[in-house]
Design a protein around this motif. Structure first.
Motif, PDB file in Angstrom:
ATOM      1  N   LEU A  12      -4.830   6.791  44.797  1.00  0.00           N
ATOM      2  CA  LEU A  12      -4.029   5.743  45.427  1.00  0.00           C
ATOM      3  C   LEU A  12      -2.765   6.357  46.026  1.00  0.00           C
ATOM      4  O   LEU A  12      -2.058   7.101  45.360  1.00  0.00           O
ATOM      5  CB  LEU A  12      -3.645   4.683  44.390  1.00  0.00           C
ATOM      6  CG  LEU A  12      -2.829   3.500  44.893  1.00  0.00           C
ATOM      7  CD1 LEU A  12      -3.638   2.662  45.868  1.00  0.00           C
ATOM      8  CD2 LEU A  12      -2.366   2.648  43.719  1.00  0.00           C
ATOM      9  N   VAL A  22      -5.578   5.159  50.474  1.00  0.00           N
ATOM     10  CA  VAL A  22      -6.076   6.169  49.546  1.00  0.00           C
ATOM     11  C   VAL A  22      -6.119   7.534  50.215  1.00  0.00           C
ATOM     12  O   VAL A  22      -6.038   7.647  51.443  1.00  0.00           O
ATOM     13  CB  VAL A  22      -7.489   5.798  49.026  1.00  0.00           C
ATOM     14  CG1 VAL A  22      -7.457   4.489  48.256  1.00  0.00           C
ATOM     15  CG2 VAL A  22      -8.503   5.728  50.165  1.00  0.00           C
ATOM     16  N   LEU A 120      -7.813   1.108  41.676  1.00  0.00           N
ATOM     17  CA  LEU A 120      -6.918   1.015  42.828  1.00  0.00           C
ATOM     18  C   LEU A 120      -6.547  -0.464  42.921  1.00  0.00           C
ATOM     19  O   LEU A 120      -7.322  -1.267  43.426  1.00  0.00           O
ATOM     20  CB  LEU A 120      -7.630   1.473  44.102  1.00  0.00           C
ATOM     21  CG  LEU A 120      -8.321   2.839  44.044  1.00  0.00           C
ATOM     22  CD1 LEU A 120      -9.239   3.035  45.237  1.00  0.00           C
ATOM     23  CD2 LEU A 120      -7.292   3.948  43.951  1.00  0.00           C
TER      24      LEU A 120
END
Length: 180
Positions: A12, A22, A120
């Motif tokens: 992330l 990302v 994430l």
């Protein structure tokens, strides 16, 4: 030459309520230039229900100038691979965990998938609007209002704001009431 090394896990970079950015480390190409990456995003760490399947992501190439030894005026242009690749996933749900993985390909073949990323998580967002307000019992100076709580988008609803106006009022000025 052989297939590239397997990429490291997707990491992330930053996040919003409806997106995550990302990155992943670019693997060693093992003597055959990287041609593409494939990046997947899912809501489950087992990667069974793929939401995004991005195929043929071209590797970024950085143009670098290097001086040869002997003469500062003699230069050549080399193209080197970036250390990390990046991508932004958009149109995601607030306060939700997502998982990603990536693989790489060159002329020799395609790698295995990277390890699945850590969660994430998108950020929470403002709640959805209240759908329907129902007026209950009325008196000459009060009324009872009820509503179903809206979807909170991952953040606890701490207040409601009610705007009222007297129906017979010539001025039609709205008043606000805060409810804890």
């Amino acid at each position: 030459p052989s297939i590239p090394e397997t990429p490291g896990p997707v990491l992330l970079v930053d996040e919003g309520a409806s997106w995550v950015r990302v990155k992943w480390p670019v693997p060693w190409d093992n003597g055959s230039q990287l041609r593409s990456f494939r990046l997947q995003l899912a809501k489950d760490p087992e990667m069974e229900e793929i939401l995004f399947d991005l195929v043929d992501i071209e590797p970024k190439v950085i143009k670098a100038r290097q001086y040869h030894s002997g003469s500062a005026s003699t230069r050549s242009t080399d193209f080197v691979k970036a250390e990390f690749e990046k991508h932004m996933f958009k149109e995601l749900s607030p306060a939700t965990d997502y998982y990603a993985r990536v693989n790489a390909a060159n002329d020799m073949g395609t790698t295995d998938w990277s390890p699945t990323s850590e969660p994430l998580r998108t950020l929470p967002d403002v709640p959805e609007p209240v759908d329907a307000v129902i007026m209950g019992e009325k008196t000459s100076c009060s009324c009872e209002l009820t509503w179903a709580p809206p979807y909170d988008n991952g953040a606890v609803i701490t207040q409601y704001f009610i705007h009222i106006v007297e129906k017979e009022s010539d001025l039609g000025q709205w008043e606000s009431i805060e409810l804890p």
